[in-house]
Enzyme design. Structure first.
Site, mmCIF file in Angstrom:
data_model
loop_
_atom_site.group_PDB
_atom_site.id
_atom_site.type_symbol
_atom_site.label_atom_id
_atom_site.label_comp_id
_atom_site.label_asym_id
_atom_site.label_seq_id
_atom_site.Cartn_x
_atom_site.Cartn_y
_atom_site.Cartn_z
ATOM 1 N N HIS A 423 0.809 -1.229 0.017
ATOM 2 C CA HIS A 423 0.044 0.047 0.041
ATOM 3 C C HIS A 423 0.783 1.323 0.035
ATOM 4 O O HIS A 423 0.783 1.989 0.789
ATOM 5 C CB HIS A 423 -0.962 0.119 1.229
ATOM 6 C CG HIS A 423 -2.100 -0.918 1.211
ATOM 7 N ND1 HIS A 423 -2.075 -2.223 1.555
ATOM 8 C CD2 HIS A 423 -3.111 -0.986 0.270
ATOM 9 C CE1 HIS A 423 -3.226 -2.779 1.327
ATOM 10 N NE2 HIS A 423 -3.747 -2.262 0.507
ATOM 11 N N ASN A 424 1.701 1.321 -1.128
ATOM 12 C CA ASN A 424 2.857 2.480 -1.072
ATOM 13 C C ASN A 424 2.142 3.460 -2.368
ATOM 14 O O ASN A 424 1.278 3.273 -3.021
ATOM 15 C CB ASN A 424 4.053 2.055 -1.341
ATOM 16 C CG ASN A 424 4.144 0.874 -2.519
ATOM 17 O OD1 ASN A 424 3.289 0.821 -3.591
ATOM 18 N ND2 ASN A 424 4.656 -0.293 -2.069
ATOM 19 N N HIS A 427 1.236 1.579 -5.723
ATOM 20 C CA HIS A 427 -0.298 1.150 -5.672
ATOM 21 C C HIS A 427 -1.230 2.172 -5.852
ATOM 22 O O HIS A 427 -1.768 2.196 -6.740
ATOM 23 C CB HIS A 427 -0.301 0.548 -4.166
ATOM 24 C CG HIS A 427 -1.960 0.217 -4.273
ATOM 25 N ND1 HIS A 427 -2.568 -0.777 -5.025
ATOM 26 C CD2 HIS A 427 -3.064 0.519 -3.262
ATOM 27 C CE1 HIS A 427 -3.806 -0.740 -4.802
ATOM 28 N NE2 HIS A 427 -4.119 -0.032 -3.724
ATOM 29 N N HIS A 461 -6.410 7.292 -2.621
ATOM 30 C CA HIS A 461 -7.102 6.387 -1.950
ATOM 31 C C HIS A 461 -6.514 5.631 -0.645
ATOM 32 O O HIS A 461 -7.168 5.183 0.360
ATOM 33 C CB HIS A 461 -7.831 5.449 -2.712
ATOM 34 C CG HIS A 461 -7.244 4.121 -3.067
ATOM 35 N ND1 HIS A 461 -6.126 4.174 -3.832
ATOM 36 C CD2 HIS A 461 -7.400 3.017 -2.503
ATOM 37 C CE1 HIS A 461 -5.465 3.041 -4.089
ATOM 38 N NE2 HIS A 461 -6.171 2.174 -3.222
ATOM 39 N N ASP A 462 -5.389 5.705 -0.755
ATOM 40 C CA ASP A 462 -4.572 4.780 0.193
ATOM 41 C C ASP A 462 -3.517 5.592 1.225
ATOM 42 O O ASP A 462 -2.417 5.213 1.668
ATOM 43 C CB ASP A 462 -3.809 3.402 -0.261
ATOM 44 C CG ASP A 462 -4.834 2.215 -0.197
ATOM 45 O OD1 ASP A 462 -4.580 1.161 -0.824
ATOM 46 O OD2 ASP A 462 -5.755 2.406 0.809
ATOM 47 N N ASP A 572 -8.981 -0.418 -7.846
ATOM 48 C CA ASP A 572 -8.140 -0.826 -6.628
ATOM 49 C C ASP A 572 -7.467 -2.112 -6.951
ATOM 50 O O ASP A 572 -6.375 -2.384 -6.340
ATOM 51 C CB ASP A 572 -9.286 -0.602 -5.197
ATOM 52 C CG ASP A 572 -8.283 -0.663 -4.133
ATOM 53 O OD1 ASP A 572 -8.936 -0.828 -3.310
ATOM 54 O OD2 ASP A 572 -6.939 -0.390 -4.120
ATOM 55 N N GLN A 624 -5.648 -17.164 -3.473
ATOM 56 C CA GLN A 624 -5.816 -16.225 -4.823
ATOM 57 C C GLN A 624 -7.027 -16.824 -5.384
ATOM 58 O O GLN A 624 -7.678 -15.668 -5.856
ATOM 59 C CB GLN A 624 -4.347 -16.180 -5.345
ATOM 60 C CG GLN A 624 -3.342 -15.368 -5.068
ATOM 61 C CD GLN A 624 -3.992 -13.833 -4.834
ATOM 62 O OE1 GLN A 624 -4.468 -13.553 -3.604
ATOM 63 N NE2 GLN A 624 -3.985 -12.943 -5.946
#
Ligand SMILES: Nc1nc2c(ncn2[C@@H]2O[C@H](COP(=O)(O)O)[C@@H](O)[C@H]2O)c(=O)[nH]1
Length: 681
Positions: A423-424, A427, A461-462, A572, A624
């Protein structure tokens, strides 16, 4: 003639008795009295009403009472007849059983009348007592009661005043202490008053120098320069004794008490005689000591002690509240300072801005317009550069913005993504690029304002994600979870977005009208919150029902908002719709972050879920498959229903899911082979 024949005669000649009764010989009062007595004598007996206050002979009705009152008025005479003895005397006594009055009756009373008179007089005595209490008639009055009444009222007015100052005009500790000291000194008529607070760490009591004066010219000398304090060791003096023991003291002559500390007198030249000293407690903890010195008219009384005890309770409440208020005020100042420091360090610097400004992109970057584009290969400079390019491509013809603002905004957004595994910034950029490709391929899907909100939301968004999900935030009772009850991280991401927009030189939306600005921010909030995967399931279910029922209308606001929300999730999760090589690269870092969270949970004594447990990495392919088929595919299938051009994301996701199926099957065979081997060994 005997009585019976007289009565019979009068019955036979009623006009005789009537002429006699209405003649002037019979007064009106006599006539009324006869009629009332007749009514009483011949009324029907009634059963007492259960639970009613029954007088003599059962419950008195209003009529009864008014008639009885009539009898009393008629038979009593309020003129004092000094030379005639009363037929009946009713005394009126107060709560202390002292006679405060008498009522003389000069005609005989029956038992019933006497009981009424007695009841009425009891109430009269009580009414008299409370009316005197309330009006505290001090004119020439010398009863102790009246002084008490006056003090009671002063005390209750003070307590009301303290409560008001606590709840209405929240004041600082000093203001409360001054208010308290002013009152206390008057309450017990002392010459001096001091309030000491307990410093339990150093076992001391201390007071800012309060010297509450006497009389009207009340004044407070508070040594404000540096707020010097008088400090005592708690083992010293009367105040120290009370602070240590919690026991109130009333001392008539201080110098005769071995606990008295004469040091202060020697410093100030003042002579202490009488001392009244009370502890102030909050939840049983002694937080202070309030001390009165030298009562003006003799030693402090028992009464002073009692009133002072009540006062000390309110004093504690006031001090406690003021202390909390001072603490809150200090925390707010600290928070403001922290925010200033953070704001300074969290915005991009001018060198970064100038570096980006120097690079101009003049021609169209066609490869950016497909979902397949691999942002992972971009440099740390190219990502912000392309983010600026995508913004300009989408909105130059819609929005008036400063390029410098846009560059600063993008660079500061980058700076506010943490360097966590997944979540960087990469992303955030990847999700924004997915939205850019979608909007470019379906330019009429949304209005320009909606598109602007969608793109900015994806980029932001993150923001400030810590590599931990909402469940972790709640389980670990983090400060963010204390602030936000739902969608914890998503609300924080939105808050960070607004904070960046509010920084000088960062507001890319500042040329919108205030109404458009409000609408755009509201849309950005809607979009960012929609990336909470917990909300996706309900959004998807609602939109599927609407679409499958044939009621879907892209022009209906509710349908538009749902579509935007599902689009946000689709972007996302775009890694699941990228070429297989990108999907596997991304999944690696996703699970690296999951395992970091699982390790942190294990460290705190909590068992992580399988997806976050590095000891279950062999289950990744199967997990997954579940993620792709349970979440991603349904998402892209729904998007493709609404925007057929986006069907490519569904196809790619389907392909990747099959690849995970194969890997899961291989993994399973391997597991079984290992198990067989173990059985053979
Ligand atoms: N098990 C997997 N989880 C994934 C994958 N890609 C994303 N995610 C998770 O979904 C949400 C997305 O929300 P975000 O706004 O935080 O990005 C998040 O919890 C991701 O961890 C995946 O391929 N497999």
């Amino acid at each position: 003639m005997d009585e019976d024949s007289v009565v019979q005669y009068l019955r036979d000649h009623p006009n005789i008795i009537e002429d006699y009764i209405v003649s002037p010989e019979i007064s009106n009062e006599t006539f009324e009295r006869w009629s009332v007595r007749r009514a009483i004598k011949y009324k029907k007996p009634r059963k007492p009403v259960p639970g009613s206050s029954s007088g003599v002979g059962g419950a008195w009705t209003d009529l009864d009472l008014s008639m009885k009152r009539r009898v009393i008025l008629e038979t009593s005479d309020n003129r004092v007849k000094t030379n005639q003895s009363a037929d009946y005397t009713q005394t009126i006594v107060n709560a202390g059983n002292q006679t405060i009055g008498e009522i003389h009756f000069y005609t005989p009373l029956g038992n019933e009348e006497k009981s009424i008179v007695s009841a009425v007089c009891t109430w009269a005595a009580a009414a008299n007592y409370f009316s005197e209490l309330y009006t505290h008639k001090n004119e020439g009055s010398d009863t102790q009661d009246h002084e008490n009444i006056a003090k009671q009222r002063k005390l209750s007015n003070f307590l009301l005043d303290v409560a008001r100052s606590i709840f209405f005009d929240i004041v600082s500790m000093d203001a409360v202490i001054i208010k308290v000291m002013n009152f206390a000194q008057k309450l017990v008529n002392a010459d001096r008053a001091s309030l000491f607070l307990v410093d339990s760490k150093n076992k001391q009591i201390y007071a800012r120098i309060f010297d509450v004066g006497t009389g009207d010219e009340e004044y407070v000398r508070v040594n404000r320069e540096g707020q010097k304090e008088i400090r005592f060791d708690m083992s010293k003096g009367i105040a120290g004794y009370v602070a240590s023991t919690g026991e109130g003291l009333n001392i008539e002559n201080a110098y005769e008490d071995e606990r008295f500390n004469a040091d202060v007198d020697s410093k100030t030249g003042y002579t202490t005689k009488s001392i009244l000293c009370m502890p102030i407690l909050i939840r049983g903890i002694i937080i202070g000591v309030v001390q009165m010195v030298n009562k003006k008219n003799g030693p402090f009384t028992r009464q002073d002690e009692d009133e002072f005890e009540i006062f000390a309770v309110y004093c504690g409440l006031a001090l406690h509240h003021a202390k909390l208020y001072d603490k809150i005020r200090r925390s707010e100042q600290k928070y403001r300072v922290a925010l200033e420091v953070l704001a300074y360090h969290s915005v991009c610097n001018s060198d970064e801005v100038n570096k980006l400004k120097k690079i101009e992109i003049n021609n169209r970057i066609v490869e950016l317009e497909t979902i397949d584009f691999n942002g992972m290969r971009l440099s740390e400079l190219e990502k912000p550069l392309y983010a600026v390019y995508m913004f300009k491509t989408l909105f130059s013809d819609y929005l008036q913005f400063e390029t410098d603002d846009l560059i600063r905004f993008v660079l500061t957004v980058r700076k506010n993504y943490r360097r966590v595994a997944y979540h960087n910034w990469a992303h955030g950029w990847s999700v924004a690029h997915a939205m850019f490709a979608t909007l470019t391929n379906s330019p009429d899907a949304f209005s320009k304002q909606e598109a602007l909100a969608l793109y900015v939301s994806c980029l932001c968004h993150d923001l400030d994600h810590r590599g931990k999900n909402n469940a972790y935030m709640k389980t670990m009772s983090t400060p963010l979870a204390a602030i936000y009850s739902t969608s914890v991280m998503e609300r924080h991401h939105f808050n960070q977005t607004v904070t960046i927009l509010q920084q000088d030189g960062h507001n890319i939306l500042r040329n919108l009208s205030s109404e458009e600005y409000k609408q755009t921010l509201s849309l950005i909030k809607h979009c960012i919150l929609a990336t909470d995967l917990a909300l996706f399931f309900s959004n998807k279910a609602k939109l599927n029902v609407i679409f499958d029922s044939g009621e879907f209308d892209i022009n209906r606001q509710e349908h538009r908002l749902l579509t935007q929300a599902v689009m946000m999730t689709g972007c996302d999760l775009v890694a699941s719709a990228k070429p297989w090589s990108i999907q596997t690269e991304t999944v690696k870092v996703i699970f690296e972050e999951f395992y970091d969270q699982g390790d942190a949970e294990r460290l705190s004594g909590k068992e992580p879920i399988a997806m976050m447990d590095r000891n279950k990495a062999h289950m990744l392919p199967q997990m997954q498959v579940e993620f792709m088929r349970g979440i991603c595919l349904p998402c892209y299938e729904l998007i493709a229903k609404i925007f057929p051009k986006a069907d490519k994301m569904r196809e790619r996701c389907e392909y990747n899911a099959k690849k995970w199926d194969e890997l899961a099957a291989e993994q399973k065979e391997k597991q079984e082979a290992n198990r067989d081997q173990k059985n053979l060994d």
